[in-house]
Design an enzyme around this catalytic site. Structure first.
Site, PDB file in Angstrom:
ATOM      1  N   HIS A  83       0.848  -1.194   0.000  1.00  0.00           N
ATOM      2  CA  HIS A  83       0.000   0.000   0.000  1.00  0.00           C
ATOM      3  C   HIS A  83       0.884   1.244   0.000  1.00  0.00           C
ATOM      4  O   HIS A  83       1.556   1.529   0.982  1.00  0.00           O
ATOM      5  CB  HIS A  83      -0.918  -0.027   1.224  1.00  0.00           C
ATOM      6  CG  HIS A  83      -1.810   1.170   1.309  1.00  0.00           C
ATOM      7  ND1 HIS A  83      -2.827   1.387   0.416  1.00  0.00           N
ATOM      8  CD2 HIS A  83      -1.829   2.222   2.165  1.00  0.00           C
ATOM      9  CE1 HIS A  83      -3.439   2.516   0.732  1.00  0.00           C
ATOM     10  NE2 HIS A  83      -2.852   3.049   1.778  1.00  0.00           N
ATOM     11  N   ASP A 111       0.942   5.149  -0.151  1.00  0.00           N
ATOM     12  CA  ASP A 111       0.208   6.411  -0.082  1.00  0.00           C
ATOM     13  C   ASP A 111       0.934   7.472  -0.892  1.00  0.00           C
ATOM     14  O   ASP A 111       2.108   7.755  -0.610  1.00  0.00           O
ATOM     15  CB  ASP A 111       0.114   6.895   1.370  1.00  0.00           C
ATOM     16  CG  ASP A 111      -0.760   5.995   2.210  1.00  0.00           C
ATOM     17  OD1 ASP A 111      -1.918   5.798   1.828  1.00  0.00           O
ATOM     18  OD2 ASP A 111      -0.286   5.487   3.256  1.00  0.00           O
ATOM     19  N   ASP A 149      -7.856   1.312   2.161  1.00  0.00           N
ATOM     20  CA  ASP A 149      -7.528   2.298   3.194  1.00  0.00           C
ATOM     21  C   ASP A 149      -8.449   3.520   3.265  1.00  0.00           C
ATOM     22  O   ASP A 149      -8.429   4.222   4.273  1.00  0.00           O
ATOM     23  CB  ASP A 149      -6.060   2.733   3.043  1.00  0.00           C
ATOM     24  CG  ASP A 149      -5.485   3.299   4.342  1.00  0.00           C
ATOM     25  OD1 ASP A 149      -6.040   2.977   5.411  1.00  0.00           O
ATOM     26  OD2 ASP A 149      -4.515   4.067   4.289  1.00  0.00           O
ATOM     27  N   ASP A 187       1.494  -1.269   4.513  1.00  0.00           N
ATOM     28  CA  ASP A 187       1.968  -0.001   3.962  1.00  0.00           C
ATOM     29  C   ASP A 187       3.433  -0.113   3.519  1.00  0.00           C
ATOM     30  O   ASP A 187       4.281  -0.544   4.295  1.00  0.00           O
ATOM     31  CB  ASP A 187       1.873   1.112   5.018  1.00  0.00           C
ATOM     32  CG  ASP A 187       0.436   1.440   5.371  1.00  0.00           C
ATOM     33  OD1 ASP A 187      -0.477   0.794   4.809  1.00  0.00           O
ATOM     34  OD2 ASP A 187       0.219   2.325   6.213  1.00  0.00           O
ATOM     35  N   HIS A 207      -6.517   9.453  -0.243  1.00  0.00           N
ATOM     36  CA  HIS A 207      -7.221   9.389   1.041  1.00  0.00           C
ATOM     37  C   HIS A 207      -6.430   9.970   2.224  1.00  0.00           C
ATOM     38  O   HIS A 207      -6.888   9.833   3.367  1.00  0.00           O
ATOM     39  CB  HIS A 207      -7.665   7.948   1.324  1.00  0.00           C
ATOM     40  CG  HIS A 207      -6.529   6.958   1.339  1.00  0.00           C
ATOM     41  ND1 HIS A 207      -6.186   6.208   0.230  1.00  0.00           N
ATOM     42  CD2 HIS A 207      -5.661   6.612   2.300  1.00  0.00           C
ATOM     43  CE1 HIS A 207      -5.170   5.446   0.525  1.00  0.00           C
ATOM     44  NE2 HIS A 207      -4.813   5.671   1.781  1.00  0.00           N
TER      45      HIS A 207
HETATM   46 ZN   LIG Z   1      -3.313   4.805   2.820  1.00  0.00          ZN
END
Ligand SMILES: [Zn+2]
Length: 1138
Positions: free
Chosen positions: A158, A160, A272, A409, A550
């Site tokens: 994941h 971000d 998420d 993550d 997000h």
């Molecule tokens: Zn995230």
């Protein structure tokens, strides 16, 4: 009848006049050509070109006249094929043709309505054993004897695009290495698999790859080892994002994938985002995806879904009576998407199968039992331990196919981590394979592998149907994630400014290229930087897309990351403005050969300046003289509109005329406030009424004029006990004194009257023309957070208010109240210590005068752990129900439940919320996202800003203290309901037509541009691409120029035409009658609606315009141009504009 005939005569007369003037022009044009001697071909040509220009201009004038006439006249009833019906033809008692009746969706046997689930659940949070928030899952052991358990382990990482680090820093520190290692490690063993979601990262990495590595990527994709999931630019937030931006980031990602990888995503992956919206499900289905995975759902809802074996379902839109919008959805059952919470119910066991946590590494298992490397000695014991978890988890689903994610993550950074995970799992899988008596097969897989395997054993038709949404999310206890609906409201507002700028620019740029091609025999104008502009446009798209992440629009990133996003938003707006200004320049020029692009000296400049990412826009002061200054106003909406345009000038006297007709425009001069009661003496606000045809660019001339040419606003001031000192040379200003000072303040226009408190200036009552007085009170309140050393407190994600609830916002001194009255608008401004609040009424005909404009300038930088809300208290008997929108795409019923804590009853509001009873509906439309609640009947409250000193333990590691002066903007609409039936249960409701139009105007304000005052200017003419407004239920979502498949970074002739047919409510007849028509039928005649624009090579496509989704051109479509546009649906077409 007589009136109609007269009108017909009038229209006929105008038409004849237009034809005659055209004819005259043609004759005049013909004469000099006869005189021209031979050998002067060039001169002739240029003269001819000028004549054609004049003709075009005359034609466009006539078009404009006809457009205005058409829009203001009533169309005949029952207009056959387009089926346009008209407001006047409709009696208030009948429902509006084409409207959508509020409907209670009745669930079938295997249908789940989330509102009912909320009514049913006790939300008591009992301890569930090892699966804390669930229950003890049991099995016999013989369940898989017939059909073995099929485990598909899906490795993921994941990433971000910004959170604790900026996008670029994550990329360099982690993401780049993850993707590089992926190439090596997947290539080593064809059984290994991986999924990837974020195209923002993937495309950046791709830029650095040589051809050999790119080929490897394609080979891995073709071999099914690597799968692109969702394929959006980011894994978007689903609460704050507007559907325009949600779709646009999906288009940007999908288009990139199509161009560079040539594959098509089939499964969605959203593990998420903090709650899930059916709007996202709709967009994914529309983009051609068949499956999706979601994760962050309220723990009590997960438990219920697990008990009922409804964790896998067909997610259906609430408004859809057909299965067309259905998409297969898998909801993860446990607390998190990390390894401890995905192999089965017991995190202490599952953690032992996260081989990144082997002893000696940087991460460990907090349950204090570490993983062991799999060896010959322990493989049996380990395999059986893991199988037990798999089997338990499998009992929550209807099929023997089990989906198990493997990741977290920013996982798989180092090559050793790849080895640890893949080698150890392979040993376990091999063990299973050699022990058929265990009845289990396990392998690495992608999402498609899983869903394909699922469909083999369980047809989609046998899944339950679910309607509703998954807000508001709680991950444990009473920790509801309703704070992020409002966190960092400054950027939530800036996001929508960028969104409006992007849409306006996309449309104008596409129209410009089309006009150039038709002007230049299929070629673009020389000197127009079409390609450079396309790159700027692409940068703008990606700026908006990145911010839908997000942790971005949610306001949940660290301070430096927030600044990085802010800079990207600002730069995106600035880049887009260049494209907009330059496109408008070309379109407006009468003689196109005069077009000249000078980067350093643009011909037009948008009239406001944003000096920094955290600064509010400032209007530039325009210097006036007797020579006219040119103002261009662009209407980015598809509706003709009357708008009040505001500019700041250096003179208290000015005159505005329509440059084309010479007609003076109604205007008003208002004060620019240096302080609440001190008017600037050298800056003035000029407001004028502009009549803007749809998508038009209109030219105005502004001159300094003799005193009194434009009426000035008059002001009265009030401050109880302490009258303010007033400073003004140019305006009539007075104090309210004597008995007058105690009377209510009141404003009114043709439609509405309001009364406000003489003490605070805040609204108390409202009355519609011919209606009765209704209570509509505005209050401000504070929320604090919980006190006590070891208690969780509010932060960026969580709203954890103190037990005392909202506290009245009180002030030690009575506030200054300023009332302004003018011919175009009047308003009341309350200068409270932390918010300057203005309620304004426009004195306009039509729907623009029908709603109240409410604006707030909020500054809570002096506060500690406080949140400011605006509460609207009415006498609407709404019970415990209200409606809020989901991503501005649809309305969702909300029920305020006393069994839930206060913070659970807050919901996201992207652009609309309403309260209603049988007689009345009160709608609040907003220009930005925020949290909303209706804690008591008749009340609606909106969260304006929050300042929180501490972290709320969700990984961010800081509070929210970077507050800024923040503006928020609303329109409030009171409507009487006719035949408004009270539908019980989970009714589906729609905004009224009036609310849709008000929201459109609010979200897409006119854009004002100024030409330089110091040079000789070329002749300009207005640009009027449409003959009349679109039907008022049809929204032109976008006209998005696609990239040339042959030439990277260049615009193609193909444009994505995105249309959204809005569903609208039956019970609120538009009052006053609307100027636009709407369609009673699903068939829309595209040629008639967009005339004189013509779309050729038209093909319906998927919502992200993948060639794979193009429908073949049907002969019928080509001939008739009749398209089916179903209410509520977004339709996408690949077109070329003529
Ligand atoms: Zn995230």
């Amino acid at each position: 009848m007589k009136r109609k005939r007269l009108l017909a005569l009038f229209v006929g007369g105008v038409f004849i006049a237009a034809v005659m003037s055209l004819h005259r022009m043609l004759e005049q044009g013909a004469e000099p050509q006869q005189e021209a001697p031979a050998g002067q071909g060039d001169q002739d040509l240029s003269r001819l070109a000028q004549k054609i220009d004049r003709l075009e201009r005359l034609l466009s004038d006539n078009n404009r006249l006809v457009a205005t006439l058409r829009d203001s006249l009533l169309h005949p009833k029952g207009d056959n094929r387009g089926g346009a019906n008209v407001s006047s033809a409709h009696s208030p008692a009948d429902p509006l043709p084409g409207c959508r009746l509020a409907d209670e969706t009745k669930g079938g046997a295997d249908e789940v309505q989330l509102l009912d689930v909320y009514d049913r659940l006790p939300f008591d949070n009992p301890p569930g054993g090892v699966w804390k928030q669930g229950f003890d899952i049991r099995y016999q052991g013989d369940e898989w004897d017939e059909t073995p358990l099929e485990v598909i382990l899906v490795p993921h990482s994941h990433n971000d695009p910004g959170w604790l680090k900026t996008f670029d820093n994550y990329y360099h520190d982690q993401t780049k290495h993850i993707l590089n290692n992926m190439l090596t490690k997947l290539s080593e063993d064809s059984r290994r698999k991986m999924i990837w979601a974020e195209i923002s990262y993937f495309s950046k990495w791709w830029e650095e790859l040589d051809q050999k590595k790119r080929d490897t990527v394609k080979r891995l994709l073709a071999g099914g080892q690597l799968e692109m999931v969702t394929g959006g630019w980011v894994m978007a937030d689903e609460a704050n994002s507007h559907y325009y931006a949600l779709l646009d980031q999906l288009i940007e990602g999908h288009q990139w994938i199509q161009t560079h990888l040539g594959v098509k995503p089939s499964s969605g992956w959203a593990i998420d985002p903090f709650g899930h919206s059916p709007s996202m499900a709709y967009l994914l289905k529309g983009a051609g995806l068949s499956n999706m995975v979601i994760q962050r759902v309220h723990y009590a809802v997960k438990k219920e879904f697990a008990r009922q074996q409804t964790l896998e379902f067909k997610w259906r839109q609430s408004w859809d009576s057909s299965p067309l919008s259905d998409i297969t959805c898998h909801m993860m059952p446990f607390y998190s998407y990390d390894v401890p919470h995905t192999c089965g119910p017991d995190p202490a066991v599952c953690c032992q199968f996260d081989f990144h946590r082997l002893p000696g590494g940087r991460v460990f298992c907090p349950w204090r039992v570490p993983p062991q490397p799999i060896t010959e000695q322990n493989v049996q014991e380990r395999a059986l331990l893991l199988l037990d978890q798999y089997r338990r988890k499998s009992r929550l689903f209807r099929s023997p196919v089990l989906f198990v994610p493997l990741g977290d993550d920013f996982r798989f950074v180092e090559s050793s981590e790849w080895d640890a995970q893949f080698r150890n799992y392979q040993k376990l899988f091999d063990f299973f394979q050699t022990h058929p008596e265990l009845h289990v097969n396990a392998r690495f897989g992608t999402l498609s592998d899983y869903f394909q395997a699922l469909q083999k054993v369980l047809p989609v038709s046998s899944l339950p149907t679910v309607r509703g949404d998954f807000f508001t999310y709680a991950d444990r206890d009473d920790h509801y994630w309703s704070g992020y609906f409002t966190s960092r409201p400054f950027y939530k507002r800036l996001d929508r400014t960028l969104e409006a700028t992007l849409r306006a620019t996309e449309i104008l740029y596409s129209l410009t290229l089309a006009a150039m091609r038709s002007h230049g025999d299929g070629r673009l104008a020389t000197g127009f930087p079409a390609r450079d502009h396309f790159l700027l446009l692409t940068a703008g798209r990606r700026g908006l897309a990145l911010f839908q992440h997000h942790d971005a629009v949610t306001g949940t990133a660290r301070d430096p990351v927030v600044m990085d996003y802010g800079n990207r938003l600002l730069e995106s707006i600035q880049k887009l403005r260049k494209v907009l200004e330059s496109s408008a320049h070309w379109l407006l020029l009468l003689d196109k050969s005069q077009y000249h692009h000078d980067q350093s000296k643009p011909f037009l400049l948008t009239d406001d300046v944003m000096s920094a990412q955290d600064a509010l826009p400032q209007k530039t002061k325009i210097t006036l003289s007797e020579e006219p200054r040119i103002l261009i106003v662009y209407n980015p909406t598809e509706q003709i509109r009357s708008s009040v345009v505001s500019v700041v000038i250096d003179s208290p006297d000015a005159r505005v005329i329509d440059a084309e007709t010479g007609r003076p425009m109604a205007a008003q001069i208002s004060a620019v406030w240096a302080e609440p009661s001190r008017a600037s003496t050298d800056s003035f606000q000029l407001d004028f009424l502009s009549e803007l045809p749809p998508l038009s660019l209109v030219v105005y001339h502004v001159t300094r004029s003799s005193s009194g040419s434009a009426p000035r606003a008059r002001y009265t001031f009030h401050r109880r006990g302490n009258p303010p000192t007033i400073h003004s040379e140019h305006f009539q200003m007075s104090h309210r004194q004597g008995p007058e000072a105690d009377a209510s303040l009141s404003l009114s226009n043709k439609h509405v009257q309001i009364w406000s408190s003489p003490e605070t200036g805040l609204m108390q009552k409202l009355r519609l023309r011919e209606g009765s007085e209704r209570r509509v009170q505005v209050h401000f309140l504070w929320y604090g957070t919980r006190t006590g050393a070891n208690r969780d407190k509010s932060g960026a994600y969580l709203f954890l208010p103190g037990e005392e609830g909202a506290q009245v916002y009180s002030f030690s001194e009575p506030p200054l109240v300023r009332v302004s009255r003018g011919p175009l608008y009047s308003d009341i401004t309350s200068c409270l210590p932390h918010v300057t609040h203005t309620v304004r009424l426009y004195h306009l005909e039509g729907h623009a005068g029908r709603s109240l404009e409410i604006s707030n300038m909020v500054d809570i930088r002096s506060q500690v752990n406080r949140e400011l809300v605006m509460r609207i208290v009415t006498d609407v008997a709404s019970g415990n129900r209200f409606h809020s929108d989901l991503n501005s795409f649809q309305m969702q019923q909300r029920r305020t439940l006393s069994k839930l804590p206060l913070q659970a009853n807050f919901y996201p509001m992207t652009s609309a919320a309403f309260l209603q009873d049988a007689e009345t509906r009160i709608t609040v439309l907003s220009a930005q996202s925020q949290g909303v609640a209706s804690l008591k009947p008749g009340e609606l409250e909106l969260v304006l800003d929050r300042r929180l000193q501490q972290d709320d333990n969700r990984g961010l590691g800081q509070g929210v203290t970077d507050n800024k002066r923040t503006s928020s903007l609303y329109h409030l609409l009171l409507e009487e309901r006719r035949g408004g039936q009270e539908v019980g249960g989970a009714s589906v409701e729609y905004l009224s037509l009036l609310a849709h139009l008000t929201s459109l105007s609010l979200s897409h304000p006119p854009i004002t541009m100024v030409a330089p005052g110091d040079v000789q200017l070329p002749k300009l003419r207005p640009f009027l691409p449409l003959r009349s407004s679109l039907p008022c239920d049809l929204h032109l979502l976008n006209l998005r120029t696609l990239e040339d498949p042959q030439e990277a970074g260049a615009p193609s002739q193909e444009v994505a035409l995105l249309l959204h047919r809005k569903g609208f409510d039956c019970s609120s007849a538009p009052e006053p009658a609307l100027q636009c028509t709407w369609s009673a039928h699903e068939e829309v005649d595209l040629a008639a609606v967009f005339a004189p624009l013509r779309f050729s090579a038209l093909r319906r496509s998927g919502l992200t315009m993948l060639r794979h989704d193009d429908e073949p051109q049907s002969a019928r479509q080509q001939q008739t141009r009749l398209l089916i546009l179903r209410p509520m649906e977004i339709s996408a077409f690949r077109v070329e504009i003529q």
